[in-house]
Design a protein around this motif. Structure first.
Motif, short mmCIF file in Angstrom:
data_model
loop_
_atom_site.label_atom_id
_atom_site.label_comp_id
_atom_site.label_asym_id
_atom_site.label_seq_id
_atom_site.Cartn_x
_atom_site.Cartn_y
_atom_site.Cartn_z
N GLU A 45 0.83 -1.21 0.00
CA GLU A 45 0.00 0.00 0.00
C GLU A 45 0.87 1.27 0.00
O GLU A 45 0.61 2.22 -0.75
CB GLU A 45 -0.91 -0.03 1.23
CG GLU A 45 -1.80 1.19 1.37
CD GLU A 45 -2.63 1.14 2.64
OE1 GLU A 45 -3.15 2.19 3.05
OE2 GLU A 45 -2.74 0.04 3.24
N GLY A 79 2.76 2.10 -3.32
CA GLY A 79 1.98 2.70 -4.41
C GLY A 79 2.25 4.19 -4.53
O GLY A 79 2.35 4.73 -5.64
N TRP A 89 5.68 4.67 -6.03
CA TRP A 89 5.63 4.40 -7.48
C TRP A 89 5.11 5.63 -8.22
O TRP A 89 5.62 6.00 -9.29
CB TRP A 89 4.71 3.21 -7.73
CG TRP A 89 4.86 2.60 -9.09
CD1 TRP A 89 4.60 3.19 -10.29
CD2 TRP A 89 5.30 1.28 -9.38
NE1 TRP A 89 4.85 2.33 -11.31
CE2 TRP A 89 5.29 1.13 -10.79
CE3 TRP A 89 5.68 0.20 -8.60
CZ2 TRP A 89 5.65 -0.05 -11.42
CZ3 TRP A 89 6.05 -0.98 -9.22
CH2 TRP A 89 6.04 -1.11 -10.61
N GLU A 90 4.11 6.27 -7.66
CA GLU A 90 3.56 7.48 -8.28
C GLU A 90 4.62 8.59 -8.34
O GLU A 90 4.74 9.30 -9.34
CB GLU A 90 2.34 7.96 -7.51
CG GLU A 90 1.72 9.23 -8.07
CD GLU A 90 0.60 9.75 -7.20
OE1 GLU A 90 0.14 10.87 -7.44
OE2 GLU A 90 0.20 9.03 -6.25
#
Length: 726
Positions: A316, A319, A322-323
């Motif tokens: 979680e 994420g 990664w963005e």
């Protein structure tokens, strides 16, 4: 450590080349600031005014290279104003020794106390003492003193204007600090693949937090990417620790451990990509295989229990990383909301006008006899006038070089003072030799010397972070060229500078011996502070388990920051103590090492429990509240016992742990219960480390001294000289 061994380490440290990234564009811009004030001053006024302009521009430019998160132009303006003020005030008292020496002593004491605010303030304040020593020899009237002070301030203004007009990598230092924090967690994840209990140095996270504090004007122009990812790194670190730990996370062997290694490797890849994206400000791709790894399949996932919870939370969090990697931070228009353990939306740094009360409080805290900052200020106040008096009795024209050297090399600790003294003398020898050869080859020409001085300043700025000796080499050449520009012959200036530099360095070294500030006797106090802070942090984590609430999460965050500060203070004191040529007092080297490892494991267990803090709607663990109270009380009492050389006792912790063992909810939170057991084990190891008898301490101390002497002898036999680079 013996004095002989200590001096060998000092020489090696002073002459070591530090591996750091050079910043030639910054050096070029700062050297240009020197050029644009020195040239016109020489052309329009006189060599004396050019020397004042050079002093202001050079010192203000050097101040902008110090590690500070305030805008560089503000630092340049502040340094220029301080130099101008010290020049003018010094001239008002320079007519007679009976007035100048007391002023010099008071000014030097104030400069020493500036270290209470930070190293940048202390270093810039020391340059103002240097300007008082140098420029009082130039003016002949109050009007000329004002002229020289104005020219010096103009040098700082020129540097500030160049920074404003030609910005180089704006927010670059802040980007680097944040990227270093993300990269540090990435490196930690990789090391956990091989060593599930690998240590983590929180310094990059502390540096990133310091860089995140901004003034209101900075907040309006700060890139959005510099706001959120730091909290992300903070939240990921305890999760990867919990996933890798064999006690509360993945099993030591088997498919579960293999799966944990895959997740840790993918975590490192994603965080490295996010770090590169933040540093460059552009999107960076993540390795394709990481996407497949970062999926927790409900049916086929091999991890179970707390390890699976940690894996789900990790995926979680990644994420968001990664963005960041894919967007370069450009797509986020508004700052992200703070996470569960992130800071407030904005860390505010006081403006220069609101800084005065903070400075006064910081200085007031250090006004005590056992403070290293206070002792440093006393040494400066004594050495500066003494060096000036001694040099005034010598048949030299630039006697101020001796006290100037003392002021610029002295630091609050032993090792840096001695290392800088050695480095300054070595750099001065090399620099004056280089400048002398060029002066003899080129002959007397003020404009040529002006150009050479600017080139030397640029090279000094370029090498300023590679080691004091190498930067000082070109600083010495810069001074020789300035004096040559004013008509001073090298036959006169070069021998004087070498002799007076040696005298000033010797006075600085002697001052530390006469009035030292050894860290070795204070190690017990530092250890006690660290233990008490870690105890408060662990108790705050447990209370968040007993009653999850925003207030308890905020308390946990504050306690974590206080624990890091105490740990950093211990690490710095321990590092300094290992370099001091004094016998261990209070803690032997072995006791300090074992106690350090025990407190680290205690804090690590608290971090493992933090990674499993329940959400507000999750089942709670009421038994954790009693254990938190016992833990906080026992660690606070143990801290007092360590200071007073008494044996710590963990009676309340044992009783609370036994009560927890007998409760019906003992299996409700196995990760929390296991973390409590790890804490108890670490506390027992700490007690063993500090509970040695005086005879055992003497034996340990003797063995440590024999080991150091044997290592030194083996090094001499193997090399016969200092290692390359020293």
């Amino acid at each position: 450590m013996t004095w002989l061994r200590g001096f060998r380490e000092v020489v090696r440290s002073g002459l070591t080349i530090e591996e750091t990234r050079l910043e030639p564009l910054l050096a070029l811009r700062t050297a240009a600031g020197v050029a644009i004030v020195v040239g016109p001053a020489l052309w329009l006024f006189s060599p004396a005014h050019a020397a004042s302009a050079a002093l202001g521009a050079y010192s203000a430019g050097g101040a902008t290279f110090q590690r500070t998160w305030r805008p560089r132009k503000v630092i340049a303006l502040g340094a220029g104003a301080g130099l101008a003020l010290s020049t003018f005030v010094g001239y008002l008292a320079a007519g007679r020794l009976v007035t100048f020496l007391p002023l010099l002593a008071v000014w030097a004491f104030a400069a020493g106390m500036a270290w209470a605010v930070g190293s940048t303030a202390g270093i810039v304040a020391a340059t103002t003492v240097g300007s008082m020593l140098v420029t009082v020899t130039l003016p002949t009237s109050i009007g000329q003193a004002l002229e020289h002070a104005g020219v010096i301030a103009l040098g700082g203004l020129a540097q500030a204007l160049l920074i404003l007009l030609f910005p180089i990598r704006r927010w670059g230092a802040h980007r680097d600090a944040l990227a270093d924090a993300l990269a540090a967690v990435a490196d930690y994840a990789r090391r956990l693949r091989q060593d599930p209990t690998a240590p983590f140095d929180p310094e990059p996270l502390m540096t990133a937090r310091d860089a995140a504090a901004v003034t209101p004007s900075q907040a309006r122009s700060r890139p959005p990417v510099l706001h959120g990812p730091r909290g992300l790194a903070e939240r990921i670190r305890p999760v990867v620790t919990a996933l890798a730990d064999p006690e509360v996370g993945a099993p030591p062997e088997g498919p579960g451990r293999d799966r944990a290694r895959e997740l840790l490797n993918a975590t490192a890849d994603v965080l490295d990509a996010a770090a590169r994206s933040v540093r460059r400000g552009t999107p960076v791709g993540v390795p394709p295989g990481s996407a497949d790894v970062l999926r927790v399949d409900a049916e086929h996932e091999v991890l179970e229990g707390p390890a699976r919870q940690a894996a789900e939370r990790l995926v979680e969090l990644l994420g968001e990383a990664w963005e960041i990697a894919g967007s370069g931070g450009a797509s986020r228009k508004t700052p992200p909301p703070p996470g569960p353990s992130s800071d407030a939306p904005l860390l505010v740094r006081p403006t220069m006008f609101r800084l005065l009360p903070i400075v006064v409080r910081a200085i007031r805290r250090e006004l005590r006899r056992d403070s290293p900052v206070f002792r440093h200020a006393v040494r400066l106040a004594a050495v500066a006038p003494l060096g000036y008096l001694i040099a005034a009795r010598l048949p030299v024209a630039h006697g101020y070089w001796a006290p100037l050297t003392s002021v610029m090399v002295m630091r609050p600790d032993f090792h840096r003072t001695y290392a800088r003294a050695v480095a300054r003398f070595a750099g001065t020898l090399a620099g004056v030799a280089l400048a002398t050869g060029m002066v003899r080859a080129l002959g007397p020409d003020a404009h040529v010397f002006d150009a050479l001085a600017v080139v030397s300043a640029g090279l000094s700025y370029t090498l300023i972070r590679t080691g004091y000796a190498y930067s000082q080499c070109f600083t010495a050449a810069y001074v020789v060229f300035l004096l040559g520009m004013g008509g001073q012959g090298w036959e006169q200036t070069v021998p004087e500078r070498v002799v007076l530099t040696l005298l000033g360095g010797a006075l600085a070294m002697l001052a530390y011996v006469v009035f030292p500030a050894w860290e070795t006797p204070r190690l017990r106090g530092r250890l006690a502070d660290w233990l008490a802070a870690d105890g408060r942090y662990a108790a705050a984590v447990l209370r968040s388990h007993a009653e999850p609430s925003p207030e308890h999460r905020a308390d946990m965050r504050r306690a974590l920051l206080a624990s890091r500060e105490a740990g950093a203070a211990w690490q710095e004191a321990y590092h300094r103590a290992r370099q001091e040529p004094v016998r261990p007092r209070g803690l032997t080297s072995r006791e300090a090492q074992e106690a350090q490892e025990a407190v680290k494991r205690f804090g690590r267990a608290a971090m493992l429990m933090e990674s499993h803090v329940p959400r507000a709607d999750s089942p709670v663990t009421p038994e954790a509240e009693r254990y938190a109270e016992a833990l906080e009380a026992d660690t606070a009492q143990a801290a007092a016992d360590i200071r007073e050389h008494r044996n710590p006792d963990w009676g309340r912790v044992e009783d609370a742990l036994h009560a927890w063992e007998g409760s019906a909810a003992r299996d409700r939170s196995p990760a929390l219960r296991r973390g409590a057991e790890l804490q108890k084990r670490a506390l027992e190891d700490l007690a063993t480390a500090v509970n040695r008898t005086p005879l055992e301490r003497d034996v340990d101390s003797a063995r440590e001294e024999q080991r150091v002497q044997a290592a030194a002898a083996a090094e001499d036999d193997g090399s016969g000289a200092l290692p390359r680079g020293g």
